[in-house]
Scaffold this active site. Sequence first.
Site, PDB file in Angstrom:
ATOM      1  N   CYS A  62      -0.290   0.458   7.746  1.00 33.40           N
ATOM      2  CA  CYS A  62      -0.751   0.915   6.434  1.00 33.40           C
ATOM      3  C   CYS A  62      -2.078   1.654   6.548  1.00 33.40           C
ATOM      4  O   CYS A  62      -2.376   2.551   5.752  1.00 33.40           O
ATOM      5  CB  CYS A  62      -0.898  -0.276   5.491  1.00 33.40           C
ATOM      6  SG  CYS A  62       0.679  -1.019   5.022  1.00 33.40           S
ATOM      7  N   LEU A  67      10.706 -40.741   7.189  1.00 27.78           N
ATOM      8  CA  LEU A  67      10.170 -39.438   7.593  1.00 27.78           C
ATOM      9  C   LEU A  67       8.983 -39.057   6.713  1.00 27.78           C
ATOM     10  O   LEU A  67       7.995 -38.500   7.218  1.00 27.78           O
ATOM     11  CB  LEU A  67      11.259 -38.371   7.514  1.00 27.78           C
ATOM     12  CG  LEU A  67      10.843 -36.933   7.869  1.00 27.78           C
ATOM     13  CD1 LEU A  67      10.178 -36.880   9.242  1.00 27.78           C
ATOM     14  CD2 LEU A  67      12.043 -35.992   7.813  1.00 27.78           C
ATOM     15  N   GLU A 111       0.819  -1.205   0.000  1.00 26.28           N
ATOM     16  CA  GLU A 111       0.000   0.000   0.000  1.00 26.28           C
ATOM     17  C   GLU A 111       0.856   1.260   0.000  1.00 26.28           C
ATOM     18  O   GLU A 111       0.518   2.256  -0.653  1.00 26.28           O
ATOM     19  CB  GLU A 111      -0.920   0.017   1.235  1.00 26.28           C
ATOM     20  CG  GLU A 111      -1.906  -1.144   1.300  1.00 26.28           C
ATOM     21  CD  GLU A 111      -1.389  -2.303   2.139  1.00 26.28           C
ATOM     22  OE1 GLU A 111      -2.197  -2.859   2.913  1.00 26.28           O
ATOM     23  OE2 GLU A 111      -0.191  -2.645   2.013  1.00 26.28           O
TER      24      GLU A 111
END
Length: 370
Positions: A89, A305, A57
């Site tokens: 912002c 894993l 922004e």
Amino acid sequence: MNDLARTDHRHLAEALRLARRGLYSTRPNPHVGCVIARDGEIVGRGFHHHAGGPHAEIVALGEAGAQAAGATVYVTLEPCNHHGRTPPCVDALIAARVARVIYACDDPHPRVAGQGAARLRAAGIDAQRGTLETAARELNRGFLSRFERGRPWVTLKTGMSLDGCTALANGRSQWITGAAARADVQRLRAQSCAVMTGSGTVLADDPALTVRDARYDLGGRPPLRVVLDSHLTLPATARLLADPAPVLVFCTTAPPPRRAALESAGAEIECVPAAADGRVDPAAALARLATREINEVLVECGPRLAGALVIAGCVDELVCYVAPRLLGAGARAAFAWPELENLADSPGFTFVDVRRIGDDLRLVARPVPA
């Protein structure tokens, strides 16, 4: 859809396109783009490039200048209203006297979470959530996951043969897939906050787990390399410790001599709870990574894993590179877990993307919702 709605949709789509320009560099912040328009014409554009730098922004307001007064702001995430690395912002939007703010999705950060939009409305600015929420959430899936679920978004990557194997019986696996697939993995690493593996993979393959493709702008913050190593078997001479990018080792026990050797080599050591099998509990490790502002984790690991993560429900996306070759009986499967007796007990996935990468296929799949 009326003319105003079509205009809003078009400009919000442009803001999303801008947000993707920060895909590799904003960690741990979200990817955000902004467009400012008057009378249907864009007068300011911006995107967030890196943590500590101006938000989208602010960049767009700087380009729009005085033309921001009375204009409509299109932003991909609800504007922040708190002091973080940069000022709020919301304050800048109010000071610029914009008329409308259209944002694609809510910000779940506890210091924003609707408060940004509420402050804009209190200042007399028409603030509302617009279209393209699904696309905006997908773009920031890791950031949203960290706040909404308390863990990062987890992508599990594997390279395999047509018969679902990742290595020969003797452990040889380089290279099952081709150069194009391996280059695509660099992209996955570059857009992740962390790359995770197990100690077995480090001992067998000695990977660096770095982003070596200079095309990706990492904003000066390379991904964290994470190793799950229950009893600190990782050698201090491992190749990943020779690179300056950070390394974090999760263990369940930390014998002082091994800990000292790894810390001297540059690794950070952290103990976490053990799973039922005595190894590092992957869910506990992921929860700890969330507290360290890790949004996305790419896992490149062995079958044990990989299987543990799937069975624990910790995998949000599978990315499988499938090579047009067969490894045959005795080759090592991509996933390992206890033998199943019923097909109904097998984890289910749905394909979300299938495409050719060089000579290989890239299959992207996500778990079927329970």
